[in-house]
Design an enzyme around this catalytic site. Structure first.
Site, PDB file in Angstrom:
ATOM      1  N   GLU A 195       0.651  -1.291   0.056  1.00 12.02           N
ATOM      2  CA  GLU A 195      -0.008   0.055   0.269  1.00 12.02           C
ATOM      3  C   GLU A 195       0.844   1.273   0.124  1.00 12.02           C
ATOM      4  OE1 GLU A 195      -2.901  -0.122   3.166  1.00 12.02           O
ATOM      5  OE2 GLU A 195      -3.826   1.788   2.484  1.00 12.02           O
ATOM      6  N   ASN A 231     -12.066  -1.337  -1.447  1.00  7.76           N
ATOM      7  CA  ASN A 231     -11.538  -2.066  -0.348  1.00  7.76           C
ATOM      8  C   ASN A 231     -11.950  -1.661   1.013  1.00  7.76           C
ATOM      9  OD1 ASN A 231      -8.941  -2.997   1.028  1.00  7.76           O
ATOM     10  ND2 ASN A 231      -9.229  -0.970   2.133  1.00  7.76           N
ATOM     11  N   GLU A 232     -12.216  -2.785   1.733  1.00  9.02           N
ATOM     12  CA  GLU A 232     -13.176  -2.735   3.037  1.00  9.02           C
ATOM     13  C   GLU A 232     -14.249  -1.623   3.067  1.00  9.02           C
ATOM     14  OE1 GLU A 232     -10.248  -2.118   6.376  1.00  9.02           O
ATOM     15  OE2 GLU A 232      -9.268  -4.210   5.949  1.00  9.02           O
ATOM     16  N   TYR A 237      -6.463 -10.033  10.434  1.00  4.81           N
ATOM     17  CA  TYR A 237      -5.421  -9.856  10.945  1.00  4.81           C
ATOM     18  C   TYR A 237      -5.098 -10.488  12.337  1.00  4.81           C
ATOM     19  CZ  TYR A 237      -3.918  -6.265   7.681  1.00  4.81           C
ATOM     20  OH  TYR A 237      -4.025  -5.404   6.312  1.00  4.81           O
ATOM     21  N   GLU A 262      -5.723  -9.186   2.443  1.00  3.73           N
ATOM     22  CA  GLU A 262      -4.976  -8.674   3.629  1.00  3.73           C
ATOM     23  C   GLU A 262      -4.934  -9.956   4.813  1.00  3.73           C
ATOM     24  OE1 GLU A 262      -5.641  -4.770   4.775  1.00  3.73           O
ATOM     25  OE2 GLU A 262      -6.304  -4.156   2.821  1.00  3.73           O
ATOM     26  N   GLN A 282       2.475  -6.355   4.784  1.00  4.14           N
ATOM     27  CA  GLN A 282       2.600  -5.726   3.507  1.00  4.14           C
ATOM     28  C   GLN A 282       4.021  -5.456   2.728  1.00  4.14           C
ATOM     29  OE1 GLN A 282       0.915  -1.809   2.914  1.00  4.14           O
ATOM     30  NE2 GLN A 282      -0.893  -2.111   4.049  1.00  4.14           N
TER      31      GLN A 282
END
Ligand code: AHR
Length: 506
Positions: A47, A186-187, A254, A310, A359
């Site tokens: 990102e 995204n999200e 996550y 992710e 990332q």
């Protein structure tokens, strides 16, 4: 419980009890060809955040070739960009054309820093070319328009005569790139626009309507997916989106050792935090299973992919660094989490067709850390190096019994594994032993399969907090493994405490 199941249950219970007493595990690897393990499971995410792009991949006016060379060795198959949250505030026109004329914008999501946009569409696609990987671009739904997204696709993928295709040529790229993987937001439940799943489904249908396949390109559209165990998101989106034009739906999860408020240090942590982080990473299995079960209702032939675009461990930032830059160190614990998660993805290869670790460089669970012109490879990097043998191989389903790793009144399975057969016939088995103190002996049975030799590599270290530093970059690094042997047609493996072991059977 019926009597047969009861008997089976008691037998397994007895078996696992005696195994746990002996610190031994049992594994059966079946020769039934499972699904192909998509190489895209071994994908990454970069990102425009902190020092991932600027400083990590891009310095001054060029791509860092030391970073590229390191990543080429692990065969990065796909790279996702420009976000993350950043994607839904990214306007692609700000970052094309002569660099000195590009817009200066403020990265309001990640630290309010000024971006000179010297790294944009052309630079990202050049990076992918250098890496030999597929690009995966996340388009802006939150603050963009369907027209802006459609224009970007025309600029990228149209080979004919049009103002946008000519602009691309004018900016130095004659041929279209034929970008295929395309994220529609995204999200979208959070930083991507705070939408409900019902609202997002409508937006997805509107935006994706204008994502056109230009001659020679074949878009693989990916709908913005759930936050971890938000199964309602997947259910609602699967029900309402135009599934016929959708390649996959994403999901983000996550691993935290603590809470979002108190994530804990990446380097100074107790066994308690070690245990909690591993237990949290193991939840990926249930989360993937339950999202897949929902997808099965709408897509019983598993044509659509679950894209875990992710994942990784998220800790506190390194002391003294910018809190918005998400720079964290990477320990042996994080390598065990990577190995465990990749085993989970392999074992769900029928549904998980892509995953992207967050990332890549200098942010979250990075593979590479840089300090000016220095670079180091993290323990997580080495897991991707060891596991690359699974890319595009056929999954060999495994069943195993493992002792528990008990901590206080809680316990988790100590060992996890996955296996595959590559196109040359070699079998690869990856094991992770999460127990920080106990060596575990695994006896693996491979009915119907023969092998003559077994070789392997191991990643471990003296302490689970061990990291690679710029002063000591090779502290955690794979070594030749001599703890596996053939006994009859069984494979016997002595897994060191807290280790990742990958074997090749030929
Ligand atoms: O990876 C960091 C952030 O985590 C991403 O920008 C966002 O998608 C997620 O919340």
């Amino acid at each position: 419980m019926n009597p047969t199941r009861n008997l089976l249950f008691c037998t397994l219970l007895f078996f696992s009890f005696s195994l746990s007493a002996q610190n031994s595990a049992g594994l059966t690897i079946r020769d039934t060809a499972g699904p192909q393990i998509s190489r895209f499971i071994y994908g990454h995410f970069s990102e425009d955040l902190g020092r991932c792009i600027y400083d990590g991949f891009w310095t001054g006016d060029h791509i860092r070739m030391d970073v590229v060379e390191a990543l080429k060795k692990i065969k990065v198959p796909v790279l996702r960009w420009p976000g993350g949250c950043f994607a839904d505030m990214y306007h692609w026109r700000d970052a094309i054309g002569p660099r000195e004329q590009r817009k200066h914008t403020v990265n309001t999501t990640w630290g309010m820093v000024t971006e000179d946009n010297s790294f944009g569409t052309h630079e990202f696609l050049q990076l992918c070319d250098l890496l030999g990987c597929q690009p995966y671009i996340a388009g802006n739904v939150g603050s963009g328009t369907p027209a802006e997204m459609a224009d970007w696709l025309e600029y990228l993928n149209y080979n004919g005569k049009s103002t946008l295709a000519d602009l691309r040529r004018h900016n130095g790229r004659e041929q279209p790139w034929n970008v295929s993987f395309w994220g529609v937001g995204n999200e979208s439940w959070g930083c991507g626009g705070s939408m409900t799943p019902e609202y997002y489904s409508g937006e997805y249908n509107r935006y994706s309507e204008f994502c056109r396949n230009y001659p020679g390109s074949s878009l693989k559209l990916i709908a913005s997916g759930a936050n971890g165990d938000d199964y309602n998101w997947t259910e609602t989106v699967m029900k309402n989106i135009s599934r016929g034009r959708t390649w996959g739906i994403s999901m983000h999860y996550y691993t935290l050792a603590g809470s979002w408020q108190h994530k804990g240090s990446a380097t100074q942590f107790s066994e308690d935090e070690y245990f909690r982080a591993l237990a949290a990473s193991l939840r990926m299995d249930e989360i993937v299973r339950r999202h897949s079960a929902i997808m099965d209702k709408y897509d019983p032939h598993k044509r659509m992919a679950l894209v875990v675009d992710e994942w990784g461990i998220w800790t506190d930032v390194e002391p003294g660094t910018n809190g918005a830059f998400l720079y964290q160190q990477n320990s042996l614990r994080d390598a065990l989490i990577a190995g465990t998660t990749l085993n989970i993805f392999n074992n769900h290869a029928d549904r998980v067709k892509m995953a992207n670790l967050a990332q890549t460089v200098n942010v979250l669970q990075a593979l590479v850390l840089t300090d000016k012109d220095r670079m180091l490879l993290t323990p997580t990097y080495w897991v991707f190096d060891l596991y690359k043998v699974h890319q595009d191989a056929r999954l060999l389903p495994v069943q195993f019994y493992t002792p528990d790793y008990a901590h206080g009144s809680e316990k988790i399975p100590a060992v996890n594994a996955s296996a595959s057969r590559d196109s040359g016939g070699a079998i690869h088995v990856s094991f992770v032993n999460l127990d920080p103190a106990k060596k575990i002996t695994v006896r693996a049975n491979l009915p119907g399969m023969t092998f003559k030799t077994v070789t392997g590599q191991v990643l471990t270290s003296a302490k689970f907090t061990d990291v690679n530093t710029f002063d000591e970059p090779n502290r955690v690094k794979p070594a030749t493994f001599s703890g596996a042997r053939k006994e009859g047609n069984d494979l016997v493996v002595e897994l060191p405490a807290m280790s990742v072991v990958v074997l090749e059977l030929k």
